[in-house]
Design a protein around this motif. Structure first.
Motif, PDB file in Angstrom:
ATOM      1  N   ARG A  81       5.845 -10.437   4.963  1.00  8.87           N
ATOM      2  CA  ARG A  81       5.673 -10.411   6.424  1.00  8.87           C
ATOM      3  C   ARG A  81       6.092  -9.066   7.003  1.00  8.87           C
ATOM      4  O   ARG A  81       5.407  -8.510   7.857  1.00  8.87           O
ATOM      5  CB  ARG A  81       6.524 -11.502   7.074  1.00  8.87           C
ATOM      6  N   ALA A  82       7.222  -8.541   6.529  1.00 10.16           N
ATOM      7  CA  ALA A  82       7.742  -7.309   7.118  1.00 10.16           C
ATOM      8  C   ALA A  82       7.210  -6.061   6.424  1.00 10.16           C
ATOM      9  O   ALA A  82       7.068  -5.016   7.039  1.00 10.16           O
ATOM     10  CB  ALA A  82       9.271  -7.330   7.086  1.00 10.16           C
ATOM     11  N   ASN A  83       6.911  -6.167   5.113  1.00  6.54           N
ATOM     12  CA  ASN A  83       6.675  -4.954   4.326  1.00  6.54           C
ATOM     13  C   ASN A  83       5.289  -4.818   3.730  1.00  6.54           C
ATOM     14  O   ASN A  83       5.048  -3.900   2.946  1.00  6.54           O
ATOM     15  CB  ASN A  83       7.696  -4.873   3.175  1.00  6.54           C
TER      16      ASN A  83
ATOM     17  N   MET B 237       2.603  -3.696   4.760  1.00  3.15           N
ATOM     18  CA  MET B 237       1.914  -2.416   5.004  1.00  3.15           C
ATOM     19  C   MET B 237       2.460  -1.316   4.104  1.00  3.15           C
ATOM     20  O   MET B 237       1.711  -0.491   3.604  1.00  3.15           O
ATOM     21  CB  MET B 237       1.968  -2.029   6.488  1.00  3.15           C
ATOM     22  N   GLN B 238       3.768  -1.369   3.864  1.00  6.14           N
ATOM     23  CA  GLN B 238       4.369  -0.387   2.963  1.00  6.14           C
ATOM     24  C   GLN B 238       3.866  -0.606   1.540  1.00  6.14           C
ATOM     25  O   GLN B 238       3.524   0.344   0.830  1.00  6.14           O
ATOM     26  CB  GLN B 238       5.901  -0.514   3.035  1.00  6.14           C
TER      27      GLN B 238
ATOM     28  N   ASN C  72       0.406   0.587   1.183  1.00  7.17           N
ATOM     29  CA  ASN C  72       0.398   2.047   1.156  1.00  7.17           C
ATOM     30  C   ASN C  72       0.785   2.559  -0.235  1.00  7.17           C
ATOM     31  O   ASN C  72       0.156   3.460  -0.788  1.00  7.17           O
ATOM     32  CB  ASN C  72       1.372   2.579   2.209  1.00  7.17           C
TER      33      ASN C  72
END
Lengths: 331, 132
Positions: B58-60, B62-63, B66
């Motif tokens: 949920r929080a990461n 996107m990282q 990437n």
């Protein structure tokens, strides 16, 4: 000393939020109660200050001017620096608010060998101030996405422009970086220029550190520590519609630190120099047309003076005067 | 008040700007969007588990995406070992979107809610979906 004191104050604020969440688990206090209290303080405080300023009489036109005032027809008036009409004042005010025109005329005084005096133009404060205020404004506007559903489309355009460097999958937003750099410059300026350091008070350093910590915590949250954005938006939407129904424990502590610092900043505004955002509009030296030679301005605290004119005197005593042989003006 | 009219107009504009979110959302608290996780592919899974924990994703995510992009495209590394030691193929289309084949009801819901428009799909092909 002043700087150190302010830095300690900001660190204490960060620790309060950290301990309040991590140790005392006061999620509702830091997530709901304090933000509401801060916004209420901000709104009421700003209105109170502005109304108080508005009630202060301004006896005469006291514009500070940098140019030729309106004079004989063949002398060219500096219409923006020395306006004599309302439209000129509006022009000067707009340029002041959006472009900080008065900082653009900033000059630096130097005493050289000889002795010679030299005045040079310095644009660094103007540039730093402009970068700081505009990036802060963009950052503020970007945050509106957390308070609106559906999100107005112009906010997305701003974000695209702001992140057009496309660094990383998340996209580094330029405004945040510029804000941090600019506020750091404004701080270093106070430290390294002796004349500015001499006149800097704790009330000058504290907002700088506070804004610096707000920007830092925001950048940390966005790029490094990562937070559950959707839960945060549920909280902020709840705040905006007076119905918080999110489980606050899900959100990580860095968000609460950021929120607490922002709350502190908002609550601090009415008591601080940041009131210049309202004050600029109410500055008599900026918002008055220089028309003292065209219009008569009466001091507002002049009380009505009771006068008894010679005509009235003569009316009272005409017959007695005539009897005594004193010449009268009206028969 | 001196110039009271102008000052009060200014104050009304100020209060309007500050309370804009409240006025804009008058009486309609927007709840978190619901994500659909019941795609046929997920239902076939024995252990319904993403490459990392739900909270982490949920929080990461996107990282992680990437990093996956950099590893796959720049380093040629195609295997991801998660925190539990399991191996996954690094691929947006074959790993992520294989299970989450419902972009519109999975990716887009939160992204729209948070006003995020990731540029994944300017290179990748978005999965074909039936209009819902």
């Amino acid at each position: 000393m002043n700087a150190l004191l302010s830095l300690v104050a900001v660190i204490v604020l960060i620790l309060i939020a950290f301990i309040g969440i991590k140790v005392a688990s006061l999620h509702f206090l830091f997530g709901v109660v304090i933000p509401y209290a801060a916004i209420a303080t901000f709104l009421i405080g700003v209105i109170y200050r502005v109304v108080k300023w508005g009630r202060t009489p301004v006896p005469f036109r006291i514009p500070t001017t940098c140019g030729q005032q309106k004079s004989l027809p063949w002398i060219k008036q500096s219409k923006l620096d020395n306006p004599s009409s309302t439209s000129g004042v509006i022009g000067r005010m707009l340029l002041e608010v959006f472009l900080f025109r008065s900082l653009f005329s900033n000059t630096k005084f130097e005493l050289k060998e000889g002795p010679k005096i030299a005045y040079g133009s310095t644009k660094w404060l103007w540039l730093g101030g402009l970068a700081f205020h505009w990036s802060f404004f963009v950052v503020l506007v970007r945050h509106v996405r957390l308070f609106t559903e559906p999100v107005p489309s112009f906010l997305h355009s701003i974000e695209v422009l702001d992140g057009f460097l496309q660094v990383g999958a998340l996209g580094v937003l330029i405004s945040g970086v510029v804000l941090l750099l600019a506020v750091t410059y404004l701080f270093l300026r106070r430290v390294f220029i002796p004349e500015v350091r001499y006149i800097s008070l704790a009330a000058d350093y504290f907002p700088l550190f506070l804004i610096m910590s707000v920007a830092l915590s925001g950048i940390l949250m966005r790029y490094f520590l990562r937070v559950d954005l959707v839960s945060i938006k549920e909280l902020t939407m709840g705040l905006a519609s007076f119905s918080v129904a999110v489980s606050l424990e899900k959100i990580s502590v860095i968000f609460y630190i950021h929120l607490f610092l922002v709350s502190a900043l908002f609550a601090y505004i009415p008591f601080s120099k940041i009131m210049h955002m309202g004050g600029v509009f109410l500055s008599p030296t900026r918002n008055l047309a220089n028309n003292s030679r065209m219009e008569r301005h009466i001091n507002p605290w002049n009380y009505p003076v009771k006068v008894h004119t010679y005509e009235e005197y003569e009316d009272d005593f005409r017959e007695i005067m005539k009897d005594a042989g004193i010449p009268v003006e009206k028969e | 008040m001196y110039d009271g009219g102008k000052i009060i107009v200014g104050l009304i504009i100020f209060v309007g700007l500050v309370t804009f979110p409240i006025l804009y959302n008058m009486g309609k608290p927007a709840a978190m969007p619901e994500l659909k996780l019941n795609t046929p592919e997920i239902q076939q899974l024995q252990e319904k588990h993403c490459v990392e924990s739900k909270e982490y994703m949920r929080a990461n995510h996107m990282q992680l995406l990437n990093d996956w992009r950099d590893w796959a495209v720049r380093d040629g590394k195609r295997v991801y070992v998660n925190s539990e030691g399991k191996h996954f193929t690094i691929s947006l289309q074959d790993t992520c979107m294989h299970c989450h084949s419902n972009k519109k009801e999975f990716c887009d819901r939160c992204h729209t809610y948070a006003n995020v428009k990731p540029y994944c799909w300017s290179c990748h092909l978005a999965p074909k979906e039936k209009e819902t």
